[in-house]
Design an enzyme around this catalytic site. Structure first.
Site, PDB file in Angstrom:
ATOM      1  N   LYS A  11     -12.790 -15.332 -55.465  1.00  0.00           N
ATOM      2  CA  LYS A  11     -13.241 -16.415 -54.565  1.00  0.00           C
ATOM      3  C   LYS A  11     -14.103 -15.831 -53.445  1.00  0.00           C
ATOM      4  O   LYS A  11     -15.185 -16.335 -53.158  1.00  0.00           O
ATOM      5  CB  LYS A  11     -12.035 -17.108 -53.953  1.00  0.00           C
ATOM      6  CG  LYS A  11     -12.357 -17.980 -52.738  1.00  0.00           C
ATOM      7  CD  LYS A  11     -11.173 -18.736 -52.192  1.00  0.00           C
ATOM      8  CE  LYS A  11     -10.361 -17.958 -51.216  1.00  0.00           C
ATOM      9  NZ  LYS A  11     -10.867 -17.962 -49.827  1.00  0.00           N
ATOM     10  N   ASN A  12     -13.615 -14.736 -52.834  1.00  0.00           N
ATOM     11  CA  ASN A  12     -14.297 -14.227 -51.639  1.00  0.00           C
ATOM     12  C   ASN A  12     -15.525 -13.395 -51.953  1.00  0.00           C
ATOM     13  O   ASN A  12     -16.194 -12.910 -51.042  1.00  0.00           O
ATOM     14  CB  ASN A  12     -13.304 -13.461 -50.762  1.00  0.00           C
ATOM     15  CG  ASN A  12     -12.285 -14.406 -50.136  1.00  0.00           C
ATOM     16  OD1 ASN A  12     -12.464 -15.625 -50.168  1.00  0.00           O
ATOM     17  ND2 ASN A  12     -11.210 -13.856 -49.621  1.00  0.00           N
ATOM     18  N   ARG A  81     -14.442 -22.856 -43.428  1.00  0.00           N
ATOM     19  CA  ARG A  81     -15.093 -21.921 -42.501  1.00  0.00           C
ATOM     20  C   ARG A  81     -16.163 -21.108 -43.208  1.00  0.00           C
ATOM     21  O   ARG A  81     -17.222 -20.805 -42.646  1.00  0.00           O
ATOM     22  CB  ARG A  81     -14.025 -21.016 -41.921  1.00  0.00           C
ATOM     23  CG  ARG A  81     -14.530 -19.847 -41.173  1.00  0.00           C
ATOM     24  CD  ARG A  81     -13.404 -18.932 -40.809  1.00  0.00           C
ATOM     25  NE  ARG A  81     -13.927 -17.671 -40.381  1.00  0.00           N
ATOM     26  CZ  ARG A  81     -14.535 -17.481 -39.210  1.00  0.00           C
ATOM     27  NH1 ARG A  81     -14.643 -18.493 -38.383  1.00  0.00           N
ATOM     28  NH2 ARG A  81     -15.019 -16.328 -38.887  1.00  0.00           N
ATOM     29  N   CYS A 105      -8.557 -22.335 -37.644  1.00  0.00           N
ATOM     30  CA  CYS A 105      -7.827 -22.870 -38.794  1.00  0.00           C
ATOM     31  C   CYS A 105      -6.387 -22.400 -38.654  1.00  0.00           C
ATOM     32  O   CYS A 105      -6.001 -21.843 -37.630  1.00  0.00           O
ATOM     33  CB  CYS A 105      -8.455 -22.394 -40.096  1.00  0.00           C
ATOM     34  SG  CYS A 105      -8.108 -20.684 -40.408  1.00  0.00           S
ATOM     35  N   ARG A 110     -10.528 -17.591 -35.112  1.00  0.00           N
ATOM     36  CA  ARG A 110     -11.625 -17.250 -36.044  1.00  0.00           C
ATOM     37  C   ARG A 110     -13.000 -17.573 -35.444  1.00  0.00           C
ATOM     38  O   ARG A 110     -13.720 -18.440 -35.907  1.00  0.00           O
ATOM     39  CB  ARG A 110     -11.407 -17.960 -37.376  1.00  0.00           C
ATOM     40  CG  ARG A 110     -10.059 -17.576 -37.961  1.00  0.00           C
ATOM     41  CD  ARG A 110      -9.856 -18.105 -39.350  1.00  0.00           C
ATOM     42  NE  ARG A 110     -10.668 -17.330 -40.316  1.00  0.00           N
ATOM     43  CZ  ARG A 110     -10.668 -17.620 -41.610  1.00  0.00           C
ATOM     44  NH1 ARG A 110      -9.980 -18.629 -42.056  1.00  0.00           N
ATOM     45  NH2 ARG A 110     -11.398 -16.916 -42.438  1.00  0.00           N
ATOM     46  N   PRO A 111     -13.353 -16.925 -34.347  1.00  0.00           N
ATOM     47  CA  PRO A 111     -14.672 -17.144 -33.752  1.00  0.00           C
ATOM     48  C   PRO A 111     -15.806 -16.639 -34.663  1.00  0.00           C
ATOM     49  O   PRO A 111     -15.544 -15.998 -35.695  1.00  0.00           O
ATOM     50  CB  PRO A 111     -14.603 -16.311 -32.472  1.00  0.00           C
ATOM     51  CG  PRO A 111     -13.575 -15.295 -32.728  1.00  0.00           C
ATOM     52  CD  PRO A 111     -12.569 -15.914 -33.647  1.00  0.00           C
ATOM     53  N   ILE A 112     -17.028 -16.976 -34.267  1.00  0.00           N
ATOM     54  CA  ILE A 112     -18.193 -16.511 -35.035  1.00  0.00           C
ATOM     55  C   ILE A 112     -19.147 -15.738 -34.128  1.00  0.00           C
ATOM     56  O   ILE A 112     -20.342 -15.604 -34.412  1.00  0.00           O
ATOM     57  CB  ILE A 112     -18.947 -17.703 -35.674  1.00  0.00           C
ATOM     58  CG1 ILE A 112     -19.173 -18.797 -34.629  1.00  0.00           C
ATOM     59  CG2 ILE A 112     -18.200 -18.241 -36.881  1.00  0.00           C
ATOM     60  CD1 ILE A 112     -20.158 -19.825 -35.023  1.00  0.00           C
ATOM     61  N   ASP A 113     -18.604 -15.212 -33.031  1.00  0.00           N
ATOM     62  CA  ASP A 113     -19.469 -14.534 -32.051  1.00  0.00           C
ATOM     63  C   ASP A 113     -20.223 -13.352 -32.665  1.00  0.00           C
ATOM     64  O   ASP A 113     -21.387 -13.103 -32.315  1.00  0.00           O
ATOM     65  CB  ASP A 113     -18.634 -14.070 -30.851  1.00  0.00           C
ATOM     66  CG  ASP A 113     -17.472 -13.175 -31.275  1.00  0.00           C
ATOM     67  OD1 ASP A 113     -16.777 -13.541 -32.243  1.00  0.00           O
ATOM     68  OD2 ASP A 113     -17.272 -12.106 -30.681  1.00  0.00           O
ATOM     69  N   LEU A 114     -19.606 -12.654 -33.617  1.00  0.00           N
ATOM     70  CA  LEU A 114     -20.276 -11.477 -34.195  1.00  0.00           C
ATOM     71  C   LEU A 114     -21.433 -11.903 -35.105  1.00  0.00           C
ATOM     72  O   LEU A 114     -22.481 -11.244 -35.154  1.00  0.00           O
ATOM     73  CB  LEU A 114     -19.273 -10.620 -34.961  1.00  0.00           C
ATOM     74  CG  LEU A 114     -18.133 -10.042 -34.100  1.00  0.00           C
ATOM     75  CD1 LEU A 114     -17.145  -9.275 -34.965  1.00  0.00           C
ATOM     76  CD2 LEU A 114     -18.696  -9.159 -32.990  1.00  0.00           C
ATOM     77  N   ASP A 296      -4.915 -10.737 -46.636  1.00  0.00           N
ATOM     78  CA  ASP A 296      -4.707 -11.856 -47.558  1.00  0.00           C
ATOM     79  C   ASP A 296      -3.516 -11.653 -48.475  1.00  0.00           C
ATOM     80  O   ASP A 296      -3.148 -12.555 -49.222  1.00  0.00           O
ATOM     81  CB  ASP A 296      -5.970 -12.097 -48.403  1.00  0.00           C
ATOM     82  CG  ASP A 296      -7.081 -12.672 -47.569  1.00  0.00           C
ATOM     83  OD1 ASP A 296      -8.229 -12.702 -48.053  1.00  0.00           O
ATOM     84  OD2 ASP A 296      -6.814 -13.070 -46.425  1.00  0.00           O
ATOM     85  N   VAL A 318      -5.171  -8.246 -38.260  1.00  0.00           N
ATOM     86  CA  VAL A 318      -6.493  -8.846 -38.489  1.00  0.00           C
ATOM     87  C   VAL A 318      -6.606 -10.243 -37.887  1.00  0.00           C
ATOM     88  O   VAL A 318      -7.569 -10.565 -37.208  1.00  0.00           O
ATOM     89  CB  VAL A 318      -6.813  -8.890 -40.008  1.00  0.00           C
ATOM     90  CG1 VAL A 318      -8.129  -9.613 -40.268  1.00  0.00           C
ATOM     91  CG2 VAL A 318      -6.848  -7.477 -40.585  1.00  0.00           C
ATOM     92  N   ARG A 388      -7.288 -24.070 -53.267  1.00  0.00           N
ATOM     93  CA  ARG A 388      -8.473 -23.518 -52.601  1.00  0.00           C
ATOM     94  C   ARG A 388      -8.797 -22.134 -53.145  1.00  0.00           C
ATOM     95  O   ARG A 388      -9.953 -21.725 -53.161  1.00  0.00           O
ATOM     96  CB  ARG A 388      -8.246 -23.415 -51.086  1.00  0.00           C
ATOM     97  CG  ARG A 388      -8.089 -24.733 -50.390  1.00  0.00           C
ATOM     98  CD  ARG A 388      -8.160 -24.596 -48.887  1.00  0.00           C
ATOM     99  NE  ARG A 388      -9.436 -24.008 -48.465  1.00  0.00           N
ATOM    100  CZ  ARG A 388      -9.879 -24.064 -47.200  1.00  0.00           C
ATOM    101  NH1 ARG A 388      -9.142 -24.639 -46.261  1.00  0.00           N
ATOM    102  NH2 ARG A 388     -11.033 -23.527 -46.876  1.00  0.00           N
TER     103      ARG A 388
END
Ligand code: EPZ
Length: 406
Positions: A11-12, A81, A105, A110-114, A296, A318, A388
């Protein structure tokens, strides 16, 4: 449980590949694509952006990204996400991107700053208003740059690697994520004509091209699905033979299982045999970016440790909130205390079946494993989370003798 299980595609790996397919005008065909909710959601995101996406069956996905828009459907971004992975490719292709903040979530903020910091380094202008992000390119295209990731974020590495393929000049991503899915994405981008070196190491170098072409690519096996079945065998004293496994991607997990007394025998041609003779031994676990123990797999291994001999200390480094399965396991008689990012699991002889509720994909998997090991019947509510990330988990478990119904 006894018998053979075939592992599906990762999936990933396929999610970032579907997003990266937007970089090319021509047709992309992906093989070994699992039939998962998240895969179909990503297909909807691409369709919403003007691409045509087809899942003709047989594990194939066909993408044609001719004339693209630059606005992602906010409902889909909220739902998944990973939709944010289209930001880099769309910005690189169209010079613009409007996308809602993915939001947190069940497993953390789970920011997206990077992601945004990296895209700024490549020349993007980033504006935020009312929960939406507007990306634009003052220049004609992205410009290669040195990007240092404060944390080896998988998604940020993938977003930036894809965008950099169409930037002018060379991009260096330092402190990059080295997960196998990042390496597989680099392989796909290379098949599209991208020039990438160092994927799988801490420093990835990308030389931008004017155009990329559609390509064919087969997705790597899903190491988390494989590890989930290994944990199921461990928790139940079963003996499973897994097909379509890349043992290279599972070293941290197999080392931990062996420490707990599980036998893992890699076979040739992508096979592996896993069995647990007696009761598991307790083992401490610390989740880390690759090649460390994968976060995971934390819920699934924690579930197995609830019935191990001894006490296991499980640190989740993590994500900041990935112990929701603990409350549910306690309902089954598990003896766990959580202190911040640490869970102390005292093994009990057996769990007892109970009604429990899944909160997210891997927590759901952990609860199924606990139910397989418990005495009596366990009902897992909100089991839809499984769909999912696992292709017919219940069917595969039944095929090796597990007493589980949906
Ligand atoms: C990917 O998520 C996976 N998802 C996750 O799998 C996996 O748990 C995670 O990598 C870690 O291995 C996909 O590949 C689709 P990150 P991603 O960016 O990319 C922080 C599953 O169950 N961070 O490496 O979102 C973040 O908050 C899912 O299959 C920032 O601070 O993970 C987290 O604490 C769950 N700023 C840590 O880094 C950023 O800009 C790791 O996140 C980005 C991330």
């Amino acid at each position: 449980m006894r018998g053979n299980v075939r592992v599906s595609g990762a999936k990933n790996a396929v999610l970032p590949m579907l997003a990266a397919a937007l970089l090319a005008e021509g047709d992309t065909v992906l093989h070994g694509v699992p039939a998962l909710d998240d895969v179909f959601t990503m297909g909807e995101v691409l369709t919403g952006l003007g691409a045509s996406v087809d899942f003709p069956g047989g594990g194939r996905a066909v993408v044609r990204a001719a004339d693209l828009g630059w606005e992602a459907d906010p409902r889909l971004v909220r739902r998944m996400r990973a939709s944010f992975l289209v930001a880099g490719p769309i910005l690189a292709r169209t010079g613009r991107m409007r996308i809602s903040m993915p939001g947190g979530c069940a497993i953390g903020s789970r920011p997206i700053d990077l992601h945004l910091k990296g895209l700024r380094s490549l020349g993007a202008r980033v504006e935020q208003d009312r929960g939406c992000i507007e990306l634009s390119l003052p220049g004609r295209s992205l410009t290669g740059a040195l990007v240092y990731l404060d944390y080896p974020s998988v998604g940020a590495t993938e977003n930036l690697m894809a965008a950099a393929c169409l930037a002018r000049g060379e991009t260096i991503i330092d402190n990059a994520a080295s997960e196998p899915e990042v390496v597989d994405l680099a392989g796909f981008l290379t098949a599209m004509g991208g020039q990438i070196a160092g994927a799988g190491s801490k420093v990835i170098r990308i030389r931008g091209q004017a155009h990329l072409r559609g390509a064919q690519h087969t997705v790597i096996p899903d190491r988390i699905e494989a590890a989930t079945f290994m944990a199921a065998a461990a928790a139940t004293g079963g003996h499973l033979r897994l097909e379509n496994v890349e043992m290279e991607h599972l070293q941290a997990v197999t080392a931990k299982l062996r420490e707990a007394g599980v036998t893992v025998e890699p076979g040739s041609g992508g096979y592996a045999e896993v069995w647990a003779a007696g009761r598991l031994r307790a083992a401490d676990i610390k989740t880390m970016p690759h090649p460390g123990f994968p976060t995971d797999m934390q819920p699934q291994l924690l579930a197995a440790m609830t019935v191990a001999q001894g006490t296991s200390v499980i640190s989740e480094t993590v994500f900041d909130n990935r112990f929701h399965h603990v409350d549910e396991l306690r309902r089954m008689g598990a003896c766990i205390t959580v202190e911040g990012r640490c869970a102390v699991v005292r093994g009990v002889p057996q769990l007892s079946g109970a009604a429990v509720r899944a909160t997210d994909l891997r927590a759901a998997a952990g609860l199924v494993l606990a139910g397989l090991a418990a005495a009596g019947e366990t009902r897992v509510m909100d089991a839809h989370h499984l769909d999912r990330g696992y292709e017919d988990l219940v069917g595969k478990l039944r095929s090796v003798g597990a007493d589980v119904t949906r």
